[in-house]
Structure formats: structure tokens, C-alpha cells
Enzyme design. Structure first.
Site, PDB file in Angstrom:
ATOM      1  N   GLU A  38       0.828  -1.208   0.000  1.00  0.00           N
ATOM      2  CA  GLU A  38       0.000   0.000   0.000  1.00  0.00           C
ATOM      3  C   GLU A  38       0.863   1.259   0.000  1.00  0.00           C
ATOM      4  O   GLU A  38       0.573   2.228  -0.709  1.00  0.00           O
ATOM      5  CB  GLU A  38      -0.929   0.002   1.218  1.00  0.00           C
ATOM      6  CG  GLU A  38      -2.080  -0.977   1.124  1.00  0.00           C
ATOM      7  CD  GLU A  38      -3.059  -0.628   0.028  1.00  0.00           C
ATOM      8  OE1 GLU A  38      -3.431   0.547  -0.091  1.00  0.00           O
ATOM      9  OE2 GLU A  38      -3.440  -1.534  -0.730  1.00  0.00           O
ATOM     10  N   CYS A 195     -12.643   2.006 -14.765  1.00  0.00           N
ATOM     11  CA  CYS A 195     -13.189   3.356 -14.545  1.00  0.00           C
ATOM     12  C   CYS A 195     -12.016   4.346 -14.485  1.00  0.00           C
ATOM     13  O   CYS A 195     -11.651   4.843 -13.421  1.00  0.00           O
ATOM     14  CB  CYS A 195     -13.998   3.363 -13.249  1.00  0.00           C
ATOM     15  SG  CYS A 195     -15.077   4.787 -13.054  1.00  0.00           S
ATOM     16  N   CYS A 202     -17.390   1.850 -19.687  1.00  0.00           N
ATOM     17  CA  CYS A 202     -18.653   1.506 -19.024  1.00  0.00           C
ATOM     18  C   CYS A 202     -19.188   0.143 -19.455  1.00  0.00           C
ATOM     19  O   CYS A 202     -19.873  -0.528 -18.670  1.00  0.00           O
ATOM     20  CB  CYS A 202     -19.684   2.599 -19.302  1.00  0.00           C
ATOM     21  SG  CYS A 202     -19.166   4.226 -18.672  1.00  0.00           S
ATOM     22  N   CYS A 205     -18.048  -2.467 -17.032  1.00  0.00           N
ATOM     23  CA  CYS A 205     -18.238  -2.144 -15.608  1.00  0.00           C
ATOM     24  C   CYS A 205     -19.383  -2.961 -15.010  1.00  0.00           C
ATOM     25  O   CYS A 205     -20.478  -2.992 -15.573  1.00  0.00           O
ATOM     26  CB  CYS A 205     -18.512  -0.648 -15.446  1.00  0.00           C
ATOM     27  SG  CYS A 205     -18.841  -0.167 -13.733  1.00  0.00           S
ATOM     28  N   CYS A 211     -25.086   3.228 -12.272  1.00  0.00           N
ATOM     29  CA  CYS A 211     -24.159   4.358 -12.254  1.00  0.00           C
ATOM     30  C   CYS A 211     -24.846   5.627 -12.749  1.00  0.00           C
ATOM     31  O   CYS A 211     -25.338   5.686 -13.887  1.00  0.00           O
ATOM     32  CB  CYS A 211     -22.942   4.050 -13.123  1.00  0.00           C
ATOM     33  SG  CYS A 211     -21.757   5.409 -13.232  1.00  0.00           S
TER      34      CYS A 211
END
Length: 341
Positions: A38, A195, A202, A205, A211
């Protein structure tokens, strides 16, 4: 604001079938590895971290090894990743995990946030992946995904609007704790692969049917953030001093400011101060300057190659380093490239 029905379940199911599954920091509940990945992935491409992550683990296999290492060794292995405050905080964090928590990372995001270099989103990622805590992440990719799905058009440069988005992110979490690792990964994967900032794919997705940005036909209108960091620039003169044995003169940078804590060629604000700091036993060699681009700053670097036995000014304190030794030091990327070239 009405929350989309079935959002978390759709994300979890999509990640299982289409998300990234084989990154070296996945499929583990080891908080040391998750934390390390991370921190490395902040402001850094996955492709770059894939090279650094295994080498770092090879040298520091656990938090105890990292905590016990000299900071110079940590910076040396980090060299080239940039944003060196991450490496300094990484080292401090490991030492605090050993000192405050007996060598075991705390299980709650609230406690993880008290450690150096761990912000709210990173803390949530560690606690969700490793301990199944229902804690929301909200890094740049996730802000983009959620503002588009929710049609959230408030300006995220305003603190209260970002705080409201945090609350919505928490409300969207799966009910079951066992879904948290995959859901958290799904948000990361969707923002990194589908995205995208300048291209919303899209058709691929899993939540396009709920959305709001897709329904409006304007996915690229989100997120809204008006305040932009201004770019700055600086001109740095670099003293590249070499002696008869082929050693290079390096100095340790201060603990704050540019390249803090790293070894570097001595840095000066002007040609005159550089030339005054080193006795001119031979004619200085002015190397072609170049621009080194940082995220919000351009560095115009002017190297000057000099020869001699030592400095003539206290501002140039340092040490001679053998050609075989400097590659193992923590050096800023442009200095490393200059010496190697």
C-alpha cells in the site's frame, strides 16, 4: 442521496471473475506485506512496484528486520521509487509497530492510523484485507469510482464534501465482514483497469446499470475538484567532484527539504557558490543541464564536474565514495542516472 441497490454484491462477484488475482501482495492476510504494498503503490505505478516489492521483502522479510535496519539501508533499497518521505515513515512505522505493539500490527483501522505514514485509506485497506474490518477506503481511484456511481458532483476540494463522501463510502460496504477483502480489492481494480480518469469503459463495468454518471452520459465529469496544486520549479547546481582514485564526493542531505536523508552530489543555488566551494585544480567541466520532472515541481539540474582532493568550503562537507560503493547508497534518481551515465 439514494444508494445503489446491490452495489457491494456486484463488486464482489465481479472481482472474483474479472479482477486482478495474482499480484504478489494479494492472496495474503499478512499485514506487513499488505502495508508495504500500500505504501509503495502511493503515487507509483503497479509495474514499478512489481520490481521493488520482492527485492524489498528479500532484504527485509518482516517488520522486525525492517525496524532493526539502518535508515540508510532502507533509503538505498527505496532509491528510484521517489517520494522518499514514504521510506522514512516506513522505517519509523516498523519501529513503532515493534515498540508500541510488540511486533504485531494493530487490527483496527483506528489504531493503524496512529502509525507514521498510514492515513485513513491505507489503514482501512490493511484492516479490511487482513482482519475483515468494515472500514472504507477512499484513495484517488476509489473517489473516481464512487463519485461516478453516485453522481456525486460536490467539489472534493472542500473538506466537508470529502467528509460526506467518506460517509457514503462507509454506507456502501458489504454487510458481511468476510466480503471485505474482495470488495476492497474490487474498488481498487475497477478504478485501475475500467473506470479510468480519461476513459470510462462503461461496457466492462459491473455497476454501470446503477451508475448515475453513465445514466447522465457524462462519466468524465466526475469527480469534481477545483483546487489544483500549482507547479513550481527550482534550479539546482550539482557539484560532481572526482579524485585521482575515481571516487566521487557525496554528502548526506538534511532531514528536511529536497532529497531529505539521501546521499547526493552537493547541491548549490548558483554557479558562483558551487565554484567557490571547491578548489579549481583543473578547469570545471559544465555538463549539459536537464529538467527532472516531479509531480508538482520541475528541477532544472546543472551538473559541474570538478577534480581535486577535497572541498574548500564547510558547506561542502561530505565523503569520498568508491565507484563500487555508491550504487548501494540511497541516491535520488537523477543523481544515480548522472553517475551511472
Amino acid at each position: 442521496m439514494t444508494l445503489p441497490q446491490g452495489f457491494a454484491r456486484s463488486m464482489v462477484d465481479w472481482q472474483r471473475l474479472h479482477g486482478r488475482q495474482s499480484l504478489p501482495w494479494q492472496n495474503t492476510q499478512d499485514p506487513y506485506r499488505v502495508w508495504l504494498s500500500e505504501i509503495m503503490l502511493q503515487q507509483t505505478q503497479v509495474s514499478t512496484v512489481l520490481d521493488y516489492f520482492p527485492r524489498f521483502l528479500g532484504r527485509f522479510p518482516d517488520v522486525a528486520a525492517l525496524a532493526a535496519a539502518p535508515q540508510d539501508d532502507v533509503l538505498a533499497l527505496w532509491s528510484g521509487l521517489g517520494y522518499y518521505s514514504r521510506a522514512r515513515n516506513l522505517h519509523k512505522c516498523a519501529q513503532e509497530v515493534m515498540g508500541r505493539f510488540g511486533g504485531a500490527f494493530p487490527r483496527r483501522a483506528e489504531d493503524l492510523q496512529t502509525l507514521p505514514g498510514i492515513g485513513r485509506s491505507t489503514a482501512a485497506a490493511i484492516s479490511a484485507f487482513c482482519f475483515g474490518e468494515r472500514a472504507a477506503i477512499l484513495d484517488g481511484n476509489v473517489k473516481r469510482v464512487l463519485t461516478r456511481v453516485l453522481g456525486y458532483g460536490a467539489d472534493l476540494a472542500v473538506a466537508k464534501n470529502e467528509k460526506a463522501l467518506w460517509a457514503l463510502a462507509q454506507d456502501l460496504l458489504p454487510v458481511q465482514a468476510e466480503d471485505m477483502p474482495r470488495y476492497t480489492q474490487a474498488l481498487m481494480d475497477l478504478g485501475a483497469t475500467v473506470c479510468l480518469p480519461r476513459k470510462a469503459q462503461c461496457e466492462a463495468c459491473p455497476v454501470s446499470t446503477v451508475c448515475q454518471a453513465e445514466a447522465q452520459g457524462e462519466p468524465l465529469a466526475y469527480p469534481v475538484k477545483t483546487r489544483k496544486l500549482k507547479r513550481t520549479s527550482a534550479t539546482l547546481w550539482l557539484l560532481w567532484a572526482v579524485n585521482a582514485q575515481g571516487q566521487v564526493w557525496l554528502q548526506k542531505r538534511p532531514d528536511s527539504g529536497i532529497w531529505a536523508g539521501l546521499f547526493s552530489l552537493p547541491v548549490f543555488e548558483s554557479e558562483a557558490t558551487l565554484l567557490a566551494a571547491w578548489p579549481q585544480e583543473t578547469q570545471p567541466q559544465f555538463i549539459k543541464p536537464w529538467k527532472h520532472v516531479l509531480t508538482h515541481r520541475d528541477l532544472h539540474l546543472h551538473p559541474v564536474r570538478m577534480y581535486g582532493s577535497g572541498p574548500s568550503a564547510p558547506a561542502c562537507d561530505g565523503l569520498w565514495v568508491d565507484a563500487q560503493a555508491w550504487p548501494d547508497l540511497g541516491l535520488p534518481a537523477p543523481i544515480r542516472a548522472l553517475l551511472a551515465g
